[in-house]
Write a protein that holds these residues in place. Sequence first.
Motif, PDB file in Angstrom:
ATOM      1  N   GLY A   1      -4.502  -4.982   1.690  1.00 42.22           N
ATOM      2  CA  GLY A   1      -3.861  -4.983   0.522  1.00 42.22           C
ATOM      3  C   GLY A   1      -3.681  -6.566   0.279  1.00 42.22           C
ATOM      4  N   ILE A   2      -3.826  -7.671   0.910  1.00 46.03           N
ATOM      5  CA  ILE A   2      -3.829  -9.207   1.163  1.00 46.03           C
ATOM      6  C   ILE A   2      -5.601  -9.062   0.032  1.00 46.03           C
ATOM      7  CG2 ILE A   2      -4.848 -11.637   1.745  1.00 46.03           C
ATOM      8  CD1 ILE A   2      -2.152 -11.101   4.161  1.00 46.03           C
ATOM      9  N   MET A   3      -6.696  -8.276   1.312  1.00 46.54           N
ATOM     10  CA  MET A   3      -8.112  -8.364   0.820  1.00 46.54           C
ATOM     11  C   MET A   3      -7.697  -7.658  -0.991  1.00 46.54           C
ATOM     12  SD  MET A   3      -9.112 -10.093   2.427  1.00 46.54           S
ATOM     13  CE  MET A   3     -10.562 -10.612   1.628  1.00 46.54           C
ATOM     14  N   GLN A   4      -7.530  -6.752  -1.091  1.00 42.29           N
ATOM     15  CA  GLN A   4      -7.484  -5.797  -2.628  1.00 42.29           C
ATOM     16  C   GLN A   4      -6.580  -7.260  -3.731  1.00 42.29           C
ATOM     17  OE1 GLN A   4      -4.800  -2.792  -2.349  1.00 42.29           O
ATOM     18  NE2 GLN A   4      -6.065  -1.025  -1.616  1.00 42.29           N
ATOM     19  N   LEU A   5      -5.812  -7.758  -3.559  1.00 39.16           N
ATOM     20  CA  LEU A   5      -6.173  -8.804  -4.169  1.00 39.16           C
ATOM     21  C   LEU A   5      -6.608 -10.167  -4.653  1.00 39.16           C
ATOM     22  CD1 LEU A   5      -1.752  -9.252  -3.310  1.00 39.16           C
ATOM     23  CD2 LEU A   5      -2.114  -8.411  -5.129  1.00 39.16           C
ATOM     24  N   TRP A   6      -6.753  -9.735  -3.182  1.00 35.73           N
ATOM     25  CA  TRP A   6      -8.064 -11.120  -3.424  1.00 35.73           C
ATOM     26  C   TRP A   6      -9.040 -10.423  -4.652  1.00 35.73           C
ATOM     27  CZ3 TRP A   6      -8.066 -16.640  -3.082  1.00 35.73           C
ATOM     28  CH2 TRP A   6      -7.026 -17.100  -3.220  1.00 35.73           C
ATOM     29  N   ARG A   7     -10.238  -9.472  -4.080  1.00 36.06           N
ATOM     30  CA  ARG A   7     -10.890  -8.585  -4.323  1.00 36.06           C
ATOM     31  C   ARG A   7     -10.918  -8.732  -6.788  1.00 36.06           C
ATOM     32  NH1 ARG A   7     -10.372  -4.843  -0.264  1.00 36.06           N
ATOM     33  NH2 ARG A   7     -11.691  -5.438   1.130  1.00 36.06           N
ATOM     34  N   ARG A   8      -9.317  -8.434  -6.610  1.00 38.57           N
ATOM     35  CA  ARG A   8      -9.313  -8.522  -7.748  1.00 38.57           C
ATOM     36  C   ARG A   8      -9.405  -9.431  -8.913  1.00 38.57           C
ATOM     37  NH1 ARG A   8      -3.960  -4.654  -7.578  1.00 38.57           N
ATOM     38  NH2 ARG A   8      -4.940  -2.721  -6.561  1.00 38.57           N
ATOM     39  N   SER A   9      -8.542 -10.632  -8.259  1.00 41.83           N
ATOM     40  CA  SER A   9      -8.451 -12.323  -9.235  1.00 41.83           C
ATOM     41  C   SER A   9      -9.827 -12.699  -8.751  1.00 41.83           C
ATOM     42  CB  SER A   9      -7.428 -12.588  -8.049  1.00 41.83           C
ATOM     43  OG  SER A   9      -7.181 -13.081  -7.120  1.00 41.83           O
ATOM     44  N   GLN A  10     -10.085 -13.187  -7.868  1.00 40.95           N
ATOM     45  CA  GLN A  10     -11.366 -13.912  -7.007  1.00 40.95           C
ATOM     46  C   GLN A  10     -12.132 -13.334  -6.240  1.00 40.95           C
ATOM     47  OE1 GLN A  10      -9.583 -18.009  -6.053  1.00 40.95           O
ATOM     48  NE2 GLN A  10      -8.308 -17.272  -7.355  1.00 40.95           N
ATOM     49  N   PRO A  11     -12.623 -12.418  -6.314  1.00 39.03           N
ATOM     50  CA  PRO A  11     -13.525 -11.149  -5.798  1.00 39.03           C
ATOM     51  C   PRO A  11     -14.933 -12.300  -4.915  1.00 39.03           C
ATOM     52  CG  PRO A  11     -14.343 -10.980  -8.026  1.00 39.03           C
ATOM     53  CD  PRO A  11     -12.957 -11.657  -8.209  1.00 39.03           C
ATOM     54  N   HIS A  12     -15.400 -12.855  -5.649  1.00 43.45           N
ATOM     55  CA  HIS A  12     -16.313 -14.201  -5.173  1.00 43.45           C
ATOM     56  C   HIS A  12     -15.566 -14.689  -3.462  1.00 43.45           C
ATOM     57  CE1 HIS A  12     -14.088 -17.039  -7.485  1.00 43.45           C
ATOM     58  NE2 HIS A  12     -14.261 -18.093  -6.770  1.00 43.45           N
ATOM     59  N   ARG A  13     -13.980 -14.607  -3.415  1.00 39.56           N
ATOM     60  CA  ARG A  13     -13.794 -15.278  -2.254  1.00 39.56           C
ATOM     61  C   ARG A  13     -13.636 -14.103  -1.566  1.00 39.56           C
ATOM     62  NH1 ARG A  13      -9.541 -19.751  -2.946  1.00 39.56           N
ATOM     63  NH2 ARG A  13     -11.014 -20.125  -1.138  1.00 39.56           N
ATOM     64  N   THR A  14     -14.018 -13.113  -1.526  1.00 37.36           N
ATOM     65  CA  THR A  14     -13.089 -12.276  -0.646  1.00 37.36           C
ATOM     66  C   THR A  14     -13.575 -12.459   0.973  1.00 37.36           C
ATOM     67  OG1 THR A  14     -13.165 -10.748  -2.602  1.00 37.36           O
ATOM     68  CG2 THR A  14     -11.838  -9.920  -0.675  1.00 37.36           C
ATOM     69  N   GLU A  15     -14.441 -12.182   1.006  1.00 40.79           N
ATOM     70  CA  GLU A  15     -15.139 -12.976   2.674  1.00 40.79           C
ATOM     71  C   GLU A  15     -14.594 -13.819   3.057  1.00 40.79           C
ATOM     72  OE1 GLU A  15     -16.827 -10.372   3.848  1.00 40.79           O
ATOM     73  OE2 GLU A  15     -16.270  -8.932   1.686  1.00 40.79           O
ATOM     74  N   ILE A  16     -14.073 -14.977   2.606  1.00 41.31           N
ATOM     75  CA  ILE A  16     -13.677 -15.772   3.119  1.00 41.31           C
ATOM     76  C   ILE A  16     -12.948 -15.978   3.503  1.00 41.31           C
ATOM     77  CG2 ILE A  16     -12.958 -18.786   2.834  1.00 41.31           C
ATOM     78  CD1 ILE A  16     -15.788 -18.748   0.876  1.00 41.31           C
ATOM     79  N   ILE A  17     -11.700 -15.501   2.267  1.00 37.56           N
ATOM     80  CA  ILE A  17     -10.554 -15.029   2.614  1.00 37.56           C
ATOM     81  C   ILE A  17     -10.260 -14.273   4.394  1.00 37.56           C
ATOM     82  CG2 ILE A  17      -8.264 -13.571   1.895  1.00 37.56           C
ATOM     83  CD1 ILE A  17      -9.068 -16.748   0.416  1.00 37.56           C
ATOM     84  N   ALA A  18     -10.497 -13.463   3.972  1.00 33.54           N
ATOM     85  CA  ALA A  18     -11.295 -12.346   5.082  1.00 33.54           C
ATOM     86  C   ALA A  18     -11.405 -13.139   6.094  1.00 33.54           C
ATOM     87  CB  ALA A  18     -12.262 -11.199   5.056  1.00 33.54           C
ATOM     88  N   ALA A  19     -12.587 -13.800   6.542  1.00 32.34           N
ATOM     89  CA  ALA A  19     -12.411 -14.466   8.007  1.00 32.34           C
ATOM     90  C   ALA A  19     -11.421 -15.728   8.237  1.00 32.34           C
ATOM     91  CB  ALA A  19     -13.801 -15.616   7.124  1.00 32.34           C
ATOM     92  N   GLU A  20     -10.424 -16.078   7.100  1.00 35.45           N
ATOM     93  CA  GLU A  20      -9.973 -17.234   7.255  1.00 35.45           C
ATOM     94  C   GLU A  20      -8.265 -16.048   8.153  1.00 35.45           C
ATOM     95  OE1 GLU A  20      -8.246 -19.364   3.710  1.00 35.45           O
ATOM     96  OE2 GLU A  20     -10.603 -20.509   3.827  1.00 35.45           O
ATOM     97  N   LEU A  21      -8.173 -14.738   7.397  1.00 32.37           N
ATOM     98  CA  LEU A  21      -7.062 -14.032   8.098  1.00 32.37           C
ATOM     99  C   LEU A  21      -7.569 -13.432   9.882  1.00 32.37           C
ATOM    100  CD1 LEU A  21      -6.376 -11.726   4.867  1.00 32.37           C
ATOM    101  CD2 LEU A  21      -5.111 -12.820   6.325  1.00 32.37           C
ATOM    102  N   GLU A  22      -9.301 -13.715   9.816  1.00 27.15           N
ATOM    103  CA  GLU A  22      -8.770 -13.609  11.322  1.00 27.15           C
ATOM    104  C   GLU A  22      -8.647 -14.199  12.000  1.00 27.15           C
ATOM    105  OE1 GLU A  22      -9.831  -9.553  12.838  1.00 27.15           O
ATOM    106  OE2 GLU A  22      -9.107  -9.118  10.563  1.00 27.15           O
TER     107      GLU A  22
END
Length: 57
Positions: A12-33
């Motif tokens: 769910g968090i990743m879907q929000l990031w994909r919509r609002s700032q897709p260029h940061r999605t992978e960075i956010i995924a790594a930070e969540l992990e």
Amino acid sequence: MATNVWQRTREGIMQLWRRSQPHRTEIIAAELETSREEAPAALTVDDQGTLNELRTQ
């Protein structure tokens, strides 16, 4: 059960990031992990500094 809840929350968090700032999605995924790994370790040793840092992220 906790893993299933984590996966749904993460997605769910990743879907929000994909919509609002897709260029940061992978960075956010790594930070969540990273946070997911650090939090239980910090709780185990009562590392309040790390826990406070994780809370502010």
